[in-house]
Enzyme design. Structure first.
Site, PDB file in Angstrom:
ATOM      1  N   LYS A   5       6.367  -6.626 -20.647  1.00 32.71           N
ATOM      2  CA  LYS A   5       4.748  -5.151 -21.265  1.00 32.71           C
ATOM      3  C   LYS A   5       3.380  -5.795 -21.819  1.00 32.71           C
ATOM      4  O   LYS A   5       2.309  -5.192 -22.094  1.00 32.71           O
ATOM      5  CB  LYS A   5       5.516  -4.587 -22.035  1.00 32.71           C
ATOM      6  CG  LYS A   5       6.683  -3.865 -21.620  1.00 32.71           C
ATOM      7  CD  LYS A   5       7.024  -2.824 -20.384  1.00 32.71           C
ATOM      8  CE  LYS A   5       7.733  -3.119 -19.379  1.00 32.71           C
ATOM      9  NZ  LYS A   5       8.080  -3.483 -18.834  1.00 32.71           N
ATOM     10  N   CYS A  58       1.036  -1.245  -0.183  1.00 39.41           N
ATOM     11  CA  CYS A  58      -0.112  -0.156   0.218  1.00 39.41           C
ATOM     12  C   CYS A  58       0.459   1.369  -0.421  1.00 39.41           C
ATOM     13  O   CYS A  58       1.730   1.220   0.557  1.00 39.41           O
ATOM     14  CB  CYS A  58      -0.790  -0.162   0.833  1.00 39.41           C
ATOM     15  SG  CYS A  58      -1.298  -1.862   0.881  1.00 39.41           S
ATOM     16  N   ARG A  91       1.221   2.268  -6.055  1.00 40.57           N
ATOM     17  CA  ARG A  91       1.871   2.047  -4.740  1.00 40.57           C
ATOM     18  C   ARG A  91       0.261   0.004  -4.750  1.00 40.57           C
ATOM     19  O   ARG A  91       0.668  -0.953  -4.075  1.00 40.57           O
ATOM     20  CB  ARG A  91       1.735   2.167  -3.932  1.00 40.57           C
ATOM     21  CG  ARG A  91       3.422   3.082  -3.661  1.00 40.57           C
ATOM     22  CD  ARG A  91       3.544   3.236  -2.423  1.00 40.57           C
ATOM     23  NE  ARG A  91       4.158   2.796  -1.334  1.00 40.57           N
ATOM     24  CZ  ARG A  91       5.054   2.138  -1.368  1.00 40.57           C
ATOM     25  NH1 ARG A  91       5.977   2.992  -2.504  1.00 40.57           N
ATOM     26  NH2 ARG A  91       5.880   0.984  -0.845  1.00 40.57           N
ATOM     27  N   TRP A 126      -3.446  -2.083  -1.406  1.00 40.36           N
ATOM     28  CA  TRP A 126      -3.562  -3.383  -2.894  1.00 40.36           C
ATOM     29  C   TRP A 126      -4.198  -4.518  -1.754  1.00 40.36           C
ATOM     30  O   TRP A 126      -3.745  -5.162  -1.441  1.00 40.36           O
ATOM     31  CB  TRP A 126      -1.570  -3.605  -3.073  1.00 40.36           C
ATOM     32  CG  TRP A 126      -2.275  -4.637  -3.924  1.00 40.36           C
ATOM     33  CD1 TRP A 126      -2.240  -4.416  -5.416  1.00 40.36           C
ATOM     34  CD2 TRP A 126      -1.273  -5.873  -3.623  1.00 40.36           C
ATOM     35  NE1 TRP A 126      -2.371  -5.428  -6.390  1.00 40.36           N
ATOM     36  CE2 TRP A 126      -1.693  -6.838  -5.360  1.00 40.36           C
ATOM     37  CE3 TRP A 126      -0.872  -6.734  -2.611  1.00 40.36           C
ATOM     38  CZ2 TRP A 126      -1.163  -7.376  -5.886  1.00 40.36           C
ATOM     39  CZ3 TRP A 126      -0.746  -7.690  -3.277  1.00 40.36           C
ATOM     40  CH2 TRP A 126      -0.851  -8.853  -4.812  1.00 40.36           C
ATOM     41  N   LYS A 160       3.387  -1.153  -8.127  1.00 39.18           N
ATOM     42  CA  LYS A 160       3.983  -0.454  -8.399  1.00 39.18           C
ATOM     43  C   LYS A 160       5.685  -1.648  -7.613  1.00 39.18           C
ATOM     44  O   LYS A 160       6.145  -1.630  -8.170  1.00 39.18           O
ATOM     45  CB  LYS A 160       4.740   0.677  -8.479  1.00 39.18           C
ATOM     46  CG  LYS A 160       5.833   1.270  -8.586  1.00 39.18           C
ATOM     47  CD  LYS A 160       6.915   1.241 -10.535  1.00 39.18           C
ATOM     48  CE  LYS A 160       6.855   2.256 -10.812  1.00 39.18           C
ATOM     49  NZ  LYS A 160       7.533   0.695 -12.366  1.00 39.18           N
ATOM     50  N   GLU A 205       1.629  -7.670 -19.291  1.00 43.10           N
ATOM     51  CA  GLU A 205       0.963  -6.557 -18.033  1.00 43.10           C
ATOM     52  C   GLU A 205       0.438  -5.410 -18.319  1.00 43.10           C
ATOM     53  O   GLU A 205      -0.512  -5.408 -17.374  1.00 43.10           O
ATOM     54  CB  GLU A 205       2.403  -6.534 -16.527  1.00 43.10           C
ATOM     55  CG  GLU A 205       3.404  -5.278 -17.746  1.00 43.10           C
ATOM     56  CD  GLU A 205       4.166  -4.768 -16.400  1.00 43.10           C
ATOM     57  OE1 GLU A 205       3.721  -4.508 -15.225  1.00 43.10           O
ATOM     58  OE2 GLU A 205       5.366  -4.900 -17.004  1.00 43.10           O
ATOM     59  N   HIS A 256      12.118 -26.376 -31.266  1.00 42.41           N
ATOM     60  CA  HIS A 256      12.839 -27.796 -30.221  1.00 42.41           C
ATOM     61  C   HIS A 256      11.342 -27.594 -28.938  1.00 42.41           C
ATOM     62  O   HIS A 256      10.806 -27.935 -28.529  1.00 42.41           O
ATOM     63  CB  HIS A 256      13.720 -27.367 -29.606  1.00 42.41           C
ATOM     64  CG  HIS A 256      14.847 -26.986 -29.641  1.00 42.41           C
ATOM     65  ND1 HIS A 256      15.737 -28.179 -30.474  1.00 42.41           N
ATOM     66  CD2 HIS A 256      16.069 -25.875 -29.860  1.00 42.41           C
ATOM     67  CE1 HIS A 256      16.459 -28.017 -31.438  1.00 42.41           C
ATOM     68  NE2 HIS A 256      16.923 -26.729 -30.569  1.00 42.41           N
ATOM     69  N   ASN A 275       0.932  -1.249   6.024  1.00 38.80           N
ATOM     70  CA  ASN A 275       1.108  -1.330   4.822  1.00 38.80           C
ATOM     71  C   ASN A 275       2.242  -2.957   5.086  1.00 38.80           C
ATOM     72  O   ASN A 275       3.533  -2.763   5.949  1.00 38.80           O
ATOM     73  CB  ASN A 275       2.898  -0.554   4.200  1.00 38.80           C
ATOM     74  CG  ASN A 275       3.192  -1.695   2.920  1.00 38.80           C
ATOM     75  OD1 ASN A 275       2.657  -2.327   2.617  1.00 38.80           O
ATOM     76  ND2 ASN A 275       4.274  -1.202   2.913  1.00 38.80           N
ATOM     77  N   GLY A 276       1.342  -4.106   5.387  1.00 39.23           N
ATOM     78  CA  GLY A 276       2.549  -5.371   5.900  1.00 39.23           C
ATOM     79  C   GLY A 276       1.163  -6.494   6.577  1.00 39.23           C
ATOM     80  O   GLY A 276       0.937  -6.726   5.863  1.00 39.23           O
ATOM     81  N   GLU A 304      11.700  -8.904 -22.181  1.00 37.40           N
ATOM     82  CA  GLU A 304      10.553  -7.709 -22.041  1.00 37.40           C
ATOM     83  C   GLU A 304       9.823  -7.099 -22.661  1.00 37.40           C
ATOM     84  O   GLU A 304       8.544  -6.435 -22.109  1.00 37.40           O
ATOM     85  CB  GLU A 304      12.132  -6.852 -22.014  1.00 37.40           C
ATOM     86  CG  GLU A 304      11.220  -5.274 -21.285  1.00 37.40           C
ATOM     87  CD  GLU A 304      10.961  -5.538 -20.065  1.00 37.40           C
ATOM     88  OE1 GLU A 304      11.508  -6.201 -18.944  1.00 37.40           O
ATOM     89  OE2 GLU A 304      10.432  -4.249 -19.845  1.00 37.40           O
TER      90      GLU A 304
HETATM   91  O1  M6R Z   1      11.347  -1.969  -7.633  1.00 38.25           O
HETATM   92  P1  M6R Z   1      12.149  -3.680  -8.555  1.00 38.25           P
HETATM   93  O2  M6R Z   1      12.872  -3.140  -9.829  1.00 38.25           O
HETATM   94  O3  M6R Z   1      12.564  -4.378  -7.532  1.00 38.25           O
HETATM   95  O4  M6R Z   1      10.601  -4.056  -9.046  1.00 38.25           O
HETATM   96  C1  M6R Z   1      10.323  -5.652  -9.913  1.00 38.25           C
HETATM   97  C2  M6R Z   1       9.277  -5.787 -10.841  1.00 38.25           C
HETATM   98  O5  M6R Z   1       8.521  -5.948  -9.903  1.00 38.25           O
HETATM   99  C3  M6R Z   1       9.351  -4.490 -11.602  1.00 38.25           C
HETATM  100  O6  M6R Z   1      10.310  -4.696 -12.333  1.00 38.25           O
HETATM  101  C4  M6R Z   1       8.411  -5.244 -12.622  1.00 38.25           C
HETATM  102  O7  M6R Z   1       8.443  -6.420 -13.601  1.00 38.25           O
HETATM  103  C5  M6R Z   1       7.759  -3.923 -13.629  1.00 38.25           C
HETATM  104  N1  M6R Z   1       7.239  -2.798 -12.688  1.00 38.25           N
HETATM  105  C6  M6R Z   1       7.761  -4.359 -14.945  1.00 38.25           C
HETATM  106  O8  M6R Z   1       7.013  -3.648 -15.568  1.00 38.25           O
END
Ligand code: M6R
Length: 633
Positions: free
Chosen positions: A507, A6, A31, A83, A628, A510, A526, A117-118, A503
């Protein structure tokens, strides 16, 4: 188990808390966005009480509620974006949670309000204890336990000291938590506690802030204080701050100045933060490179607290990271091994400590994390340090937990990234990895100074190349918008193009919720080639024709999939026309040495995913189910 991760903000000063808290929540909504809530100290009546509002869904729902039912004026308050998993995303489970030891509380008012948070791991036992004393619970959350404990403890002590009450309560809690609380009878203080979850203090002129990250208060002050683990912070109306350990020992927090300002955390005319952050990439990469060369032309990494002897003794490197940061690590392996000849392993942080990795004091663990708070990565580095390995963090967030717990740090200086999908964080992480690789090569004497300088020059050309790539994105946008019917998209690459394919697929998954997979192009035959069917879109990242062995192979791979009906979307270097006959769509990117090619070739993948998501009507900055900063394991 998934735990809440959060956004938290607390304020005390002379301004209206409501506006400041809502503004802070808006900046931290990335967040978590399952619900939002706020509480302020209401001193308008004879009996001081708290007043609050909370609503399931995005912050906009809370704002609408506040329009209909405004809160009283107040200069002390706190707020939360959630969250949810521990108790569904309902109004009742939204934070804050209220209590009053006299039993006079509802889910919107009481004497004490707590946000969290937690997770409180022992909440069931504490809840049973409170229930046995006839405390009524209004939510399904673990957090509510803390509100009741704090209300009772504060009243029992009778000294009006909310900080002391918080210290006594946190000593009864197990788990990972950031807590922030206000009490109607202590209106000049906001109290926060931190264990394994982020919390930072903002120090203004006659006002102070507590927040999950500095973006919450950056419009008001750029002076901040880091909090360590197991500490309680009390912020007072005059702007003063007191930090103590959970045992009550007064400690000095580490002060820092935030190098970016509020405009960096605004959309600045762009439709979404992600669009802005994609556009900021040339500057972000330039900022990562800034000031890295000394008067003698040698690379220097100021925050590198490992000695040259320690770096010379390293026999193995293990990169640990998650998601996009993991992809940066995969690319870094190609560069670091090539430049240093030190073996590099790249490991998903969430898997690392469970496989009993071979770690010695001569192993360098590189943790890559934009937020510096990713729990999987944090746990991986704690394990590595327990085994006496050295840990180097590559991080974007000053004062966050991962760099604090590492032996050394290279900050990426990318500025705030608000969009949940990583874009500029990725390019700046890559850039920092290149710098670390070159630095190791320099220190270990495996590259001559002029060789290091040559790559640094190529790196310093990359911001212009990224800017040029951005100028060419209109056809990519057009293509993405024409593909709203796509059900599956595959991504292929070889060499550094393979992590780029991963990557690109991440993208798209997500942001656009489309099934996407990245493959090493050579691996297709393969098995995965069976997925190819008529008109299946396949994005192929093509290496430079100056690497003919690689280039020829991927051209063959493109022909193989095209022969089976795939619609090929090809990203190739300027001047590479060999691929043209096999490409249904061909996008050229500026020329860079192959190891640096991800700095430009990733950009169309980012733009493609974001545009397609937008065309599908999805929230590009806040994709469903995500947050995030993943502060859970
Ligand atoms: O804050 P971080 O770089 O440790 O986050 C790692 C992943 O959660 C983050 O890169 C996530 O995969 C991206 N938001 C994807 O776009």
């Amino acid at each position: 188990m998934l735990w809440p991760m959060c956004g938290i903000v607390g304020y005390v000063g002379s301004q209206q808390a409501l506006g400041i808290v809502i503004e802070g929540l808006r900046r931290m909504e990335y967040r978590g966005y399952d619900s939002a809530g706020i509480a302020v100290v209401d001193r308008s009546g004879a009996d001081a009480r708290l007043a609050g509002a909370k609503k399931a869904g995005k912050l906009a729902n809370l704002e609408k509620e506040l329009d209909v039912r405004p809160l009283p004026a107040s200069t002390t308050g706190l707020g939360h974006t959630r969250w949810a998993t521990h108790g569904g995303p309902t109004d009742g489970n939204a934070h804050p949670h209220f209590s009053d030891s006299a039993g006079v509380y509802t889910d919107l008012t009481g004497k004490v309000a707590v946000i969290h948070n937690g997770i409180i791991e022992n909440f069931a036992r504490l809840k049973a204890e409170l229930a046995a004393e006839n405390v009524t619970f209004l939510s399904e959350t673990d957090t509510e336990v803390v509100a009741h404990l704090l209300a009772r403890d504060f009243d029992e002590a009778g000294d009006g000291d909310l900080g002391a009450a918080m210290r006594r309560v946190v000593n009864r809690l197990q788990g990972a938590f950031t807590l922030v609380a206000v009490h109607a009878d202590a209106p000049d203080v906001v109290v926060g506690a931190r264990r394994n979850s982020p919390l930072v203090i903002g120090v203004g002129q006659g006002e102070a802030f507590l927040a999950s990250d500095v973006s919450a208060f950056i419009a008001h002050t750029r002076e901040a204080i880091e909090m360590g683990q197991d500490q309680v912070a009390e912020i007072f109306r005059d702007g003063s701050v007191r930090i103590t350990t959970f045992d009550g020992e007064v400690v000095e927090g580490k002060r820092f100045h935030v190098s970016w300002d509020a405009s960096a955390a605004e959309k600045g005319g762009y439709d979404w933060f992600m669009q802005k952050e994609i556009a900021e990439q040339p500057q972000a990469v330039a900022d990562t490179l800034l000031g890295r060369v000394n008067g003698q032309g040698r690379l220097k990494l100021d925050e590198m607290r490992l000695s040259e002897d320690e770096l010379r003794a390293i026999t193995k490197i293990i990169v640990v990271a998650c998601g996009t940061a993991y992809h940066a690590g995969l690319i870094a392996k190609y560069a670091i091994e090539h430049w240093t000849r030190v073996p590099v392993e790249v490991e998903l942080a969430s898997e690392f400590r469970y496989r009993d990795p071979i770690l010695t004091k001569d192993t360098l663990v590189i943790a890559i994390s934009q937020s510096g708070e990713t729990m999987d990565t944090l746990m991986a580095i704690r394990h590595a340090r327990e085994q006496h390995s050295r840990v180097l963090a590559i991080c974007n967030t000053n004062g966050s937990t991962i760099p604090r717990e590492s032996d050394a740090v290279v900050y990426t200086h990318g500025g705030p990234e608000i969009g949940v999908a990583s874009t500029k964080a990725f390019l700046t992480q890559l850039t920092a990895c290149y710098l670390v690789g070159l630095y190791l090569a320099q220190v270990r004497g495996v590259k001559f100074n002029d060789e290091v300088a040559e790559v640094l020059t190529q790196l310093s050309d990359s911001p212009a190349a990224i800017a040029e790539t951005l100028n060419r994105m209109e056809p990519v946008r057009k293509l993405a918008r024409s593909m709203v019917g796509a059900r599956t998209v595959l991504f292929l690459g070889r060499h550094v193009g393979y992590p780029m394919a991963l990557e690109g697929a991440l993208k798209l998954k997500e942001l656009a919720y489309i099934h996407a997979e990245g493959f090493a192009a050579g691996e297709l035959k393969h098995g995965p080639i069976a997925l190819i069917e008529q008109d299946l879109p396949v994005v192929v990242v093509v290496p430079s024709p100056k690497r003919p062995l690689l280039h020829d192979k991927i051209v063959s791979n493109i022909q193989e999939i095209r022969a089976r009906g795939a619609k090929t979307i090809v990203i190739a270097e300027d001047g590479d026309d060999v691929v043209a006959p096999y490409a249904d769509f061909l996008f050229h990117v500026p020329e860079l040495p192959i190891l640096l090619q991800p700095l430009v070739a990733t950009v169309p993948l980012q733009v493609f995913a974001a545009e397609l998501a937008d065309a599908l009507g999805y929230d590009v900055d806040q994709p469903r189910n995500l947050a995030k900063s993943v502060t859970v394991e």
